[in-house]
Scaffold this active site. Structure first.
Site, short mmCIF file in Angstrom:
data_model
loop_
_atom_site.label_atom_id
_atom_site.label_comp_id
_atom_site.label_asym_id
_atom_site.label_seq_id
_atom_site.Cartn_x
_atom_site.Cartn_y
_atom_site.Cartn_z
N HIS A 110 0.86 -1.19 0.00
CA HIS A 110 0.00 0.00 0.00
C HIS A 110 0.90 1.24 0.00
CE1 HIS A 110 -3.55 -2.44 1.76
NE2 HIS A 110 -3.65 -2.34 0.44
N GLU B 112 1.55 3.89 2.97
CA GLU B 112 1.95 3.41 4.28
C GLU B 112 3.47 3.43 4.39
OE1 GLU B 112 -0.21 -0.32 4.55
OE2 GLU B 112 -2.12 0.71 4.31
N HIS C 160 2.12 -3.36 7.22
CA HIS C 160 1.13 -2.35 6.85
C HIS C 160 0.96 -1.34 7.98
CE1 HIS C 160 -0.86 -4.24 3.24
NE2 HIS C 160 -0.12 -5.25 3.67
N GLU D 282 -0.01 -4.76 11.27
CA GLU D 282 -0.39 -3.36 11.17
C GLU D 282 0.42 -2.60 12.22
OE1 GLU D 282 -2.40 -2.12 8.91
OE2 GLU D 282 -3.71 -3.77 8.27
ZN LIG Z 1 -2.07 -1.56 4.14
#
Ligand SMILES: [Zn+2]
Length: 421
Positions: A172, A175, A304, A380
């Site tokens: 992504h 990020e 992430h 995350e």
């Molecule tokens: Zn992500």
């Protein structure tokens, strides 16, 4: 006179061709956090962007969740009015987004470190340097992005017969903390003199792909800081023109079930495509992972932001769980225990379908379900919402340290559990 004019035109053209596109600014843009309680509110909330210009930062994953939304000064009053009409509660979490972004400026010429965020060239130059300096690193371009940028990989192997751990970063685009953390870990593995870390490199092989989405990443630096997908025109248009990009962590082929929950606009930031496995970046990653012998790769971690979670398979259901789910939970718990000891950051762990929401197409589910890798997860990173996607650069080192501590503990537990046998 004519000559002068021609010269002037030539120098203007030269100037234009070397000038980078002007990055979008967010002066006086606010970030709202809207608390959507029920399905009725959600249905209306989803439609807000049809009326006013807003950028919803979270995938619409169901009611009973909060959604961060960026709204420019022109639309703030209307947006607040709409939320009030819908009886959706909200907070303003960032008063001036540009001011917050300015706290983490990117110096394009600064050498690689983990005090600031860096552009792609600096990250890749650093990777190349490491590869040149250490003969136990095997460095490969595993493929190219849609716009032709290389996707680089580093494999660290000091001993024949080791099993491997894969680390994936920045699928992504916005990020940034992801590739910053992944390169922090790689730097520790290569250059740290800590005995525990050196043991990790003697006993295990490490395969690191720090930047899966180079086109998107460059776009976040040069044009739109908040871009998530890659940059391939996806074949659709909406009222603002052609739609670009696929959310690549929704495009892996395992129980793939459409573009995601509630996607109505193929320009949405989490549009996962019309079918799985369409993006050359993730196909390159999949081919690379598949190029190793079966059973060699035993763990797969995708980094992430944000929320401080260790998300385990599965994503596509919250009623079925992987055969070794309890074991994966114990390993994820070890990560959380190691990480919290560093600076007190609490990581929550569990199946992503439970903790997050039901959505398919993520790398960790493919790695587990298709490649039979016995421990896979999405990590995350920080924070839990104070800065969200705009984590200031002065937190990079702490994030790197806490994740490295988490990893030490995770690998030790995974070894105890027989993951590497
Ligand atoms: Zn992500």
């Amino acid at each position: 006179m004519k000559v002068l004019l021609v010269l002037a035109l030539i120098s203007l053209a030269a100037l234009a061709s070397t000038r980078k596109p002007l990055a979008a600014r967010y002066d006086n843009f606010k970030v709202y956090r809207a608390y959507v309680k029920d399905s009725e509110q959600l249905e209306e909330f989803k439609k807000i962007h049809q009326h006013i210009q807003v950028h919803i930062l979270h995938e619409i994953g169901g009611p009973n969740r909060s959604y961060d939304v960026i709204v420019g000064p022109l639309f703030q009053r209307t947006f607040e009015q709409v939320l009030n009409d819908l009886e959706v509660a909200y907070d303003v979490i960032v008063e001036d987004l540009q001011a917050l972004l300015d706290e983490s400026p990117v110096d394009e010429d600064a050498p690689m470190d983990w005090e600031t965020y860096h552009p792609l060239d600096v990250i890749y130059d650093w990777v190349d340097e490491q590869c040149d300096e250490h003969d136990y690193l095997e460095c490969k371009v595993i493929g190219h992005s849609y716009e032709g940028r290389p996707i680089k990989s580093v494999r660290l192997s000091k001993r024949e017969g080791n099993k491997a751990i894969v680390i994936e970063g920045n699928i992504h685009a916005m990020e940034w903390i992801s590739s910053a953390t992944v390169t922090f870990i790689l730097n520790q593995l290569i250059n740290s003199e800590d005995d525990d870390i050196q043991r990790l490199t003697e006993e295990f092989d490490w395969i690191v792909v720090p930047m899966v989405n180079p086109d998107g990443f460059v776009y976040t630096h040069e044009v739109e800081r908040l871009w998530r997908k890659n940059r391939r025109p996806n074949g659709y248009t909406n009222s603002s023109g052609p739609c670009y990009g696929i959310d690549m962590n929704r495009n892996f082929d395992y129980h793939w079930s459409g573009a995601g929950w509630g996607i109505e606009d193929p320009c949405d930031h989490w549009f996962g495509g019309d079918e799985p496995n369409t993006e050359r970046e993730i196909l390159a990653l999949q081919d690379f992972v598949s190029s190793f012998d079966d059973g060699y790769i035993r763990a797969y971690l995708a980094f992430h932001a944000y929320g401080q979670y260790v998300l385990l398979p599965y994503g596509h259901t919250n009623t079925e769980f992987p055969p070794n789910y309890d074991q994966m939970m114990r390993i994820a718990a070890a990560f959380a225990d190691g990480a919290v000891d560093a600076f007190g950051s609490v990581f929550t762990y569990g199946a992503s379908g439970l903790l997050n929401y039901v959505v398919s197409g993520a790398a960790k589910d493919w790695a587990y379900g298709v490649k039979d890798i016995p421990f896979t997860c999405t990590v995350e990173l920080r924070d839990k919402g104070t800065f969200g996607f705009f984590l200031p650069s002065n937190q990079i080192t702490e994030v790197g340290v806490e994740v490295t501590e988490g990893l030490k503990s995770l690998v030790a537990k995974a070894a105890d559990e027989g993951i590497f046998d």
